[in-house]
Design a protein around this motif. Structure first.
Motif, PDB file in Angstrom:
ATOM      1  N   ARG A  19       0.811  -1.425   0.087  1.00 34.61           N
ATOM      2  CA  ARG A  19       0.013  -0.111  -0.088  1.00 34.61           C
ATOM      3  C   ARG A  19       0.859   1.267   0.072  1.00 34.61           C
ATOM      4  O   ARG A  19       0.442   2.325  -0.806  1.00 34.61           O
ATOM      5  N   ARG A  20       1.859   1.203   0.934  1.00 31.57           N
ATOM      6  CA  ARG A  20       2.668   2.251   0.988  1.00 31.57           C
ATOM      7  C   ARG A  20       3.540   2.703  -0.450  1.00 31.57           C
ATOM      8  O   ARG A  20       3.801   3.748  -0.961  1.00 31.57           O
ATOM      9  N   GLU A  21       3.980   1.570  -1.035  1.00 30.28           N
ATOM     10  CA  GLU A  21       4.737   1.612  -2.296  1.00 30.28           C
ATOM     11  C   GLU A  21       3.812   2.119  -3.522  1.00 30.28           C
ATOM     12  O   GLU A  21       4.224   2.755  -4.194  1.00 30.28           O
ATOM     13  N   ALA A  22       2.501   1.257  -3.402  1.00 30.33           N
ATOM     14  CA  ALA A  22       1.685   1.844  -4.326  1.00 30.33           C
ATOM     15  C   ALA A  22       1.115   3.338  -4.451  1.00 30.33           C
ATOM     16  O   ALA A  22       0.989   4.261  -5.231  1.00 30.33           O
ATOM     17  N   GLU A  23       1.004   4.125  -3.212  1.00 27.58           N
ATOM     18  CA  GLU A  23       0.613   5.326  -2.597  1.00 27.58           C
ATOM     19  C   GLU A  23       1.807   6.172  -3.458  1.00 27.58           C
ATOM     20  O   GLU A  23       1.507   7.387  -3.961  1.00 27.58           O
ATOM     21  N   SER A  24       2.982   5.679  -3.053  1.00 25.55           N
ATOM     22  CA  SER A  24       4.162   6.589  -3.337  1.00 25.55           C
ATOM     23  C   SER A  24       4.471   6.619  -5.146  1.00 25.55           C
ATOM     24  O   SER A  24       4.733   7.693  -5.570  1.00 25.55           O
ATOM     25  N   SER A  25       4.056   5.396  -5.688  1.00 22.15           N
ATOM     26  CA  SER A  25       4.106   5.459  -6.949  1.00 22.15           C
ATOM     27  C   SER A  25       2.917   6.355  -7.668  1.00 22.15           C
ATOM     28  O   SER A  25       3.166   6.872  -8.813  1.00 22.15           O
ATOM     29  N   ARG A  26       1.575   6.409  -7.098  1.00 24.89           N
ATOM     30  CA  ARG A  26       0.639   7.028  -7.508  1.00 24.89           C
ATOM     31  C   ARG A  26       1.177   8.655  -7.385  1.00 24.89           C
ATOM     32  O   ARG A  26       0.685   9.499  -8.145  1.00 24.89           O
ATOM     33  N   GLU A  27       1.823   9.014  -6.321  1.00 27.07           N
ATOM     34  CA  GLU A  27       2.314  10.561  -5.996  1.00 27.07           C
ATOM     35  C   GLU A  27       3.183  10.787  -7.034  1.00 27.07           C
ATOM     36  O   GLU A  27       3.119  11.883  -7.486  1.00 27.07           O
ATOM     37  N   ALA A  28       3.977   9.861  -7.306  1.00 30.75           N
ATOM     38  CA  ALA A  28       5.037  10.049  -8.238  1.00 30.75           C
ATOM     39  C   ALA A  28       4.346  10.420  -9.558  1.00 30.75           C
ATOM     40  O   ALA A  28       4.544  11.433 -10.467  1.00 30.75           O
ATOM     41  N   TRP A  29       3.294   9.589  -9.973  1.00 29.24           N
ATOM     42  CA  TRP A  29       2.842   9.826 -11.370  1.00 29.24           C
ATOM     43  C   TRP A  29       2.105  11.366 -11.249  1.00 29.24           C
ATOM     44  O   TRP A  29       2.133  11.766 -12.354  1.00 29.24           O
ATOM     45  N   ARG A  30       1.408  11.402 -10.151  1.00 32.63           N
ATOM     46  CA  ARG A  30       0.664  12.730 -10.131  1.00 32.63           C
ATOM     47  C   ARG A  30       1.498  13.963 -10.370  1.00 32.63           C
ATOM     48  O   ARG A  30       1.454  14.736 -11.232  1.00 32.63           O
ATOM     49  N   ASP A  31       2.670  14.046  -9.617  1.00 25.57           N
ATOM     50  CA  ASP A  31       3.756  15.106  -9.770  1.00 25.57           C
ATOM     51  C   ASP A  31       4.277  15.006 -11.066  1.00 25.57           C
ATOM     52  O   ASP A  31       4.290  16.203 -11.849  1.00 25.57           O
ATOM     53  N   ALA A  32       4.524  13.765 -11.835  1.00 21.71           N
ATOM     54  CA  ALA A  32       5.045  13.850 -13.112  1.00 21.71           C
ATOM     55  C   ALA A  32       4.006  14.447 -14.361  1.00 21.71           C
ATOM     56  O   ALA A  32       4.247  15.215 -15.225  1.00 21.71           O
TER      57      ALA A  32
END
Length: 208
Positions: A19-32
């Motif tokens: 869950r933590r890794e998925a949220e981190s990946s989603r946040e990175a995608w939103r920033d990009a």
């Protein structure tokens, strides 16, 4: 029971990490994506500025102004090319972030499915244990009714005083309750099955 709970706990820990890794990946995608959208907006704004300058140049009345406008258009056009290249890089980073996000989401789905299964298994194991305990209690009540009261008193007293272990196996002449060697007389009584035999050291009821 312990194994089932431990398995469920490990599954929960893996799911939490996913869950933590998925949220981190989603946040990175939103920033990009935000960076890509911002860069795209800058390019469009620059293109509009270039078009206005071109329109102004088309209606200018002297060569000097025409030359100044042309130089500015060329400078802005070069700047636009650089910005477009940067925008492509940002979009590429966004695509990479999206791939990582999708991969993490897929892993999370697998871990949550494994967690749900571990919980079901643990609950099923607990249900089995509860059923077995219930059956054992019924059998114990039936068996207890056939035993002499003095024997039950000894058993209950030992159960309280010996940490819930009133009966112990005798292996190779050693009491498995206190691990003390049995006397020859005690061993002979056990072999002869001469009634109730107790350990001389811990008083537990012995059996072979």
């Amino acid at each position: 029971e312990r194994e089932g709970r431990a398995s469920a706990r490990r599954a929960e820990e893996r799911a939490d990490a996913s869950r933590r890794e998925a949220e981190s990946s989603r946040e990175a995608w939103r920033d990009a994506r935000k960076a890509g959208d911002a860069r795209d907006l800058e390019v469009r704004s620059l293109e509009e500025r270039i078009e206005r300058l071109k329109l102004h140049r088309a209606g200018c009345g002297n060569n000097q102004e025409y030359r100044v406008l042309t130089e500015e258009i060329e400078r802005l056009d070069a700047q636009r090319g650089q910005m477009e290249e940067e925008a492509l890089q940002v979009l590429g980073a966004a695509d990479d972030a999206q791939f990582r996000r999708d991969s993490r989401d897929a892993t999370l789905a697998q871990e949550e499915a494994a967690l749900a299964m571990a919980r079901r298994d643990a609950e099923a194991g607990m249900a089995t244990i509860r059923s077995e305990l219930s059956s054992q209690r019924v059998l114990r009540r039936e068996y207890v009714g056939t035993l002499p009261e003095d024997l039950l008193e000894i058993y209950d007293r030992l159960l309280r005083s010996r940490d819930g272990l009133a009966v112990a196996d005798a292996v190779d002449g050693v009491c498995q309750g206190c691990y003390m060697a049995l006397t020859p007389q005690t061993r002979n009584l056990l072999v002869a099955e001469a009634g109730l035999v107790r350990c001389p050291s811990c008083s537990r009821i012995l059996y072979l």
